[in-house]
Design a protein around this motif. Structure first.
Motif, PDB file in Angstrom:
ATOM      1  N   VAL A   1       0.798  -1.052   0.076  1.00 25.59           N
ATOM      2  CA  VAL A   1       0.142  -0.016  -0.042  1.00 25.59           C
ATOM      3  C   VAL A   1       0.966   1.192  -0.087  1.00 25.59           C
ATOM      4  O   VAL A   1       0.642   2.247  -0.659  1.00 25.59           O
ATOM      5  CB  VAL A   1      -0.843  -0.062   1.206  1.00 25.59           C
ATOM      6  CG1 VAL A   1      -1.843   1.334   1.135  1.00 25.59           C
ATOM      7  CG2 VAL A   1      -1.850  -1.100   1.348  1.00 25.59           C
ATOM      8  N   ASP A   2       1.776   1.213   0.857  1.00 25.79           N
ATOM      9  CA  ASP A   2       2.837   2.369   0.834  1.00 25.79           C
ATOM     10  C   ASP A   2       3.343   2.523  -0.737  1.00 25.79           C
ATOM     11  O   ASP A   2       3.496   3.650  -0.830  1.00 25.79           O
ATOM     12  CB  ASP A   2       3.973   2.112   1.709  1.00 25.79           C
ATOM     13  CG  ASP A   2       3.527   2.342   3.208  1.00 25.79           C
ATOM     14  OD1 ASP A   2       2.513   2.844   3.308  1.00 25.79           O
ATOM     15  OD2 ASP A   2       4.152   1.961   4.095  1.00 25.79           O
ATOM     16  N   GLU A   3       3.850   1.577  -1.155  1.00 28.02           N
ATOM     17  CA  GLU A   3       4.473   1.607  -2.539  1.00 28.02           C
ATOM     18  C   GLU A   3       3.495   2.302  -3.588  1.00 28.02           C
ATOM     19  O   GLU A   3       3.734   2.989  -4.436  1.00 28.02           O
ATOM     20  CB  GLU A   3       5.070   0.429  -2.854  1.00 28.02           C
ATOM     21  CG  GLU A   3       6.101   0.586  -4.344  1.00 28.02           C
ATOM     22  CD  GLU A   3       7.472   1.720  -4.299  1.00 28.02           C
ATOM     23  OE1 GLU A   3       7.865   1.504  -5.291  1.00 28.02           O
ATOM     24  OE2 GLU A   3       7.295   2.452  -3.330  1.00 28.02           O
ATOM     25  N   LEU A   4       2.389   1.791  -3.455  1.00 25.27           N
ATOM     26  CA  LEU A   4       1.129   1.995  -4.125  1.00 25.27           C
ATOM     27  C   LEU A   4       0.928   3.582  -4.333  1.00 25.27           C
ATOM     28  O   LEU A   4       0.453   4.367  -5.206  1.00 25.27           O
ATOM     29  CB  LEU A   4      -0.189   1.113  -3.891  1.00 25.27           C
ATOM     30  CG  LEU A   4      -0.525   0.075  -4.642  1.00 25.27           C
ATOM     31  CD1 LEU A   4      -1.680  -0.283  -4.080  1.00 25.27           C
ATOM     32  CD2 LEU A   4      -0.532   0.352  -6.074  1.00 25.27           C
ATOM     33  N   ASN A   5       0.870   4.041  -2.720  1.00 25.61           N
ATOM     34  CA  ASN A   5       0.521   5.423  -2.538  1.00 25.61           C
ATOM     35  C   ASN A   5       1.557   6.617  -3.159  1.00 25.61           C
ATOM     36  O   ASN A   5       1.493   7.244  -3.946  1.00 25.61           O
ATOM     37  CB  ASN A   5       0.577   5.630  -1.218  1.00 25.61           C
ATOM     38  CG  ASN A   5       0.361   7.057  -0.480  1.00 25.61           C
ATOM     39  OD1 ASN A   5      -0.523   7.579  -1.228  1.00 25.61           O
ATOM     40  ND2 ASN A   5       1.020   7.426   0.614  1.00 25.61           N
ATOM     41  N   ARG A   6       2.813   5.810  -3.264  1.00 24.93           N
ATOM     42  CA  ARG A   6       4.122   6.684  -3.979  1.00 24.93           C
ATOM     43  C   ARG A   6       3.724   6.736  -5.545  1.00 24.93           C
ATOM     44  O   ARG A   6       3.817   7.597  -6.028  1.00 24.93           O
ATOM     45  CB  ARG A   6       5.382   6.077  -3.519  1.00 24.93           C
ATOM     46  CG  ARG A   6       5.899   6.427  -2.108  1.00 24.93           C
ATOM     47  CD  ARG A   6       7.404   6.108  -1.935  1.00 24.93           C
ATOM     48  NE  ARG A   6       7.329   4.552  -1.880  1.00 24.93           N
ATOM     49  CZ  ARG A   6       7.502   4.152  -0.338  1.00 24.93           C
ATOM     50  NH1 ARG A   6       7.220   4.749   0.749  1.00 24.93           N
ATOM     51  NH2 ARG A   6       7.530   2.742  -0.172  1.00 24.93           N
ATOM     52  N   ALA A   7       3.264   5.547  -6.142  1.00 25.77           N
ATOM     53  CA  ALA A   7       3.116   5.490  -7.276  1.00 25.77           C
ATOM     54  C   ALA A   7       1.999   6.565  -7.820  1.00 25.77           C
ATOM     55  O   ALA A   7       2.037   7.017  -8.704  1.00 25.77           O
ATOM     56  CB  ALA A   7       2.889   3.928  -7.646  1.00 25.77           C
ATOM     57  N   MET A   8       0.955   6.392  -6.979  1.00 22.80           N
ATOM     58  CA  MET A   8      -0.117   7.097  -7.189  1.00 22.80           C
ATOM     59  C   MET A   8       0.125   8.452  -7.131  1.00 22.80           C
ATOM     60  O   MET A   8      -0.348   9.246  -7.771  1.00 22.80           O
ATOM     61  CB  MET A   8      -1.342   6.812  -6.094  1.00 22.80           C
ATOM     62  CG  MET A   8      -2.887   7.591  -6.353  1.00 22.80           C
ATOM     63  SD  MET A   8      -3.307   7.408  -8.166  1.00 22.80           S
ATOM     64  CE  MET A   8      -4.303   6.103  -7.990  1.00 22.80           C
TER      65      MET A   8
END
Length: 545
Positions: A383-390
């Motif tokens: 979720v953290d890495e998704l957040n950075r991508a988003m």
């Protein structure tokens, strides 16, 4: 440190324990440190880039592919290396993407400059050549850029996908990119500017990546205040209060003397009627939902629940501002001044459970200028890495909507720049020509690294790309799956023009700044405990001692 002798007496200029590295030695040390930083993030570049696992001294783990996150997490000591971190931070603040590109470019510019310094070319000449090349690069980039409009959803989606590629979003890129584009389009202001702060991204562990959703309105990480309040309100009229619904303590230390039980009862009744009055003020306006930034007294909660008003307290200031934008309401600082005109409106306010937490959804706003994205993923790191991508995707789509210009990706602009800058260098002549050629060679580090990270042969890939660009195919870049040059515009690999201009500008500026340093004077840090020289060695083994 003695700077000279006068009648046999040494003259001390610097404090004992200070270190001074001068001339070629200082340049070597600085360039080495900068190259080491670029080397640290180089393998993360591109869709096939690898991830880094950062573990801090508390044992917290961050797994990421994002250049700026890696550099922020690294504990960098060397002063020249810190400048490289600054490049990444600036790139992130300005555009949100291209941080690794900027750092790798700066490292390569310094590496090329090293060869020129060995040929006894003065740093000032190299700096002048680099600046001229950077200016020319801006000109060339503007020529190869393609214009795009906010309504061109297909292109915007491709930009979002390109920026997310390789950042752990994996198979769900399409869905996430669509969310990003829709969110940005919702918050575009009348003047065409985009403030991505108006898009709230909430992370929730649980479910799969594809369970992520966009809410046309607000999601607030709070539940309703009282179990007797309704769980769902349709046709919501929302009061936004920046005032406490409780009896304020007096500013002055006041004592109230109560001598009989009746007086105490009267006192409590008075408090109750004051709270009832406050709640009545809210009811009078016709509000059926209250978002309060401050506290709400238990008794007031009871009155609000009795009236069936959905209430949330201690909402963050930033969330209150976004609620006002989303619902068209006004944040009021005094309950007595609350009128019907101040109320915001939404089709639905509802408490829902996501994962193991309850959240309040404010949906179906007429023209929400503020929206929310809920990201889901199997583990916290995902979720953290998704957040950075988003975050990156939202920023780049916002930048393109503002600038309306994009360029092909996949190393295409860099190969084109290298080709055109070599032509330009031939017209300049003199020693500056060598610096401009070195700048052109540095540009090719991007396609080379992309190829290397995808397991392709660097030289073969670069030669194939060059031949396509010499034939005039300006948007020819590297297909990471086949290793064959392909028209990136057709493939849909596109980036905002600002990502490239900012990366090249800041890389050139940082390289010039580091090149111009010919003396490093480091004062002793923290007395004898700092050890000789005070400054610990930086990265890659270079040292000040």
């Amino acid at each position: 440190m003695a700077a000279g002798q006068l009648g046999g007496q040494p003259i001390i200029i610097l404090k004992e324990g200070s270190q001074r590295t001068a001339g070629r030695e200082a340049q070597k040390s600085n360039i080495m440190a900068a190259k080491a930083v670029a080397g640290a993030v180089r393998t993360t570049l591109g869709p096939k880039g690898m991830d880094k696992m950062m573990v801090d001294n508390l044992g917290d783990v961050v797994i990421t592919n994002d250049g700026v996150t890696i550099l922020k997490e690294m504990d960098i000591e060397h002063p020249a290396a810190k400048m490289m971190v600054e490049i990444a931070k600036t790139q992130d603040a300005e555009v949100g993407d291209g941080t690794t590109t900027a750092v790798v470019l700066a490292g390569e510019l310094l590496k090329q400059a090293e060869g020129l310094l060995d040929q006894e070319i003065h740093p000032t000449v190299i700096a002048a050549g680099y600046r001229a090349a950077a200016d020319k690069a801006m000109e060339i980039l503007n020529k190869i850029a393609v214009s795009v409009t906010v309504n061109d959803a297909d292109f915007l989606k491709k930009i979002a996908i390109t920026s997310m590629t390789g950042k752990g979003s994996g198979t769900a890129r399409e869905e996430l990119a669509a969310l990003a584009v829709e969110a940005v389009k919702a918050v575009v202001d009348e003047d065409g500017s985009v403030d991505t702060d108006n898009i709230t991204v909430e992370k929730k562990v649980g479910g799969g990546i594809t369970d992520s959703e966009l809410v046309h309105g607000m999601v607030i990480d709070k539940d309703r205040l009282h179990p007797n309040m309704p769980k769902k309100v349709t046709g919501a009229k929302i009061a936004l209060l920046n005032a406490a619904i409780e009896i304020e303590k007096t500013e002055v230390d006041a004592k109230i003397e109560i001598t009989s039980p009746d007086q105490l009862q009267a006192f409590l009744d008075q408090e109750e009627s004051m709270l009832k009055g406050m709640v009545d003020n809210v009811i009078k306006t016709g509000a059926n939902v209250v978002f309060c930034q401050k506290g709400i007294d238990d008794l007031a909660q009871h009155f609000l629940a009795k009236e069936g008003i959905y209430t949330v307290r201690r909402v963050k200031k930033s969330d209150m501002e976004k609620l006002a934008r989303a619902t068209g309401g006004r944040v009021v600082t005094s309950i007595h001044d609350l009128t019907e005109k101040d109320l915001g409106r939404a089709g639905l306010v509802e408490e829902r459970k996501i994962g193991d937490e309850k959240m309040t959804f404010v949906e179906e706003c007429e023209n929400p200028k503020s929206v929310s994205i809920i990201l889901r993923g199997g583990t916290e790191h995902v979720v953290d890495e998704l957040n950075r991508a988003m975050e990156d995707a939202l920023r780049v789509v916002g930048v393109v909507v503002e600038d309306k210009m994009l360029v092909p990706g996949g190393g295409a602009p860099e190969v084109e720049l290298a080709l055109r800058l070599r032509e330009y260098a031939a017209t300049v002549g003199g020693r500056e020509q060598l610096a401009i050629e070195a700048f052109a060679d540095s540009m090719e580090v991007i396609p080379k690294t992309l190829a290397e990270n995808a397991g392709l042969d660097q030289i073969d890939s670069l030669v194939a790309l060059r031949s396509q660009h010499e034939k005039g195919i300006k948007s020819s870049g590297l297909d990471m799956d086949t290793g064959v040059p392909v028209d990136m515009m057709k493939l849909g690999v596109v980036e905002p023009l600002r990502v490239k201009t900012q990366a090249i500008n800041s890389a050139a500026e940082a390289a010039v700044m580091i090149l111009r340093i010919d003396d490093v004077i480091a004062s002793k840090a923290g007395g004898p405990a700092g050890g000789p020289g005070g400054m610990p060695g930086g990265m890659g083994g270079e040292d000040f001692e």
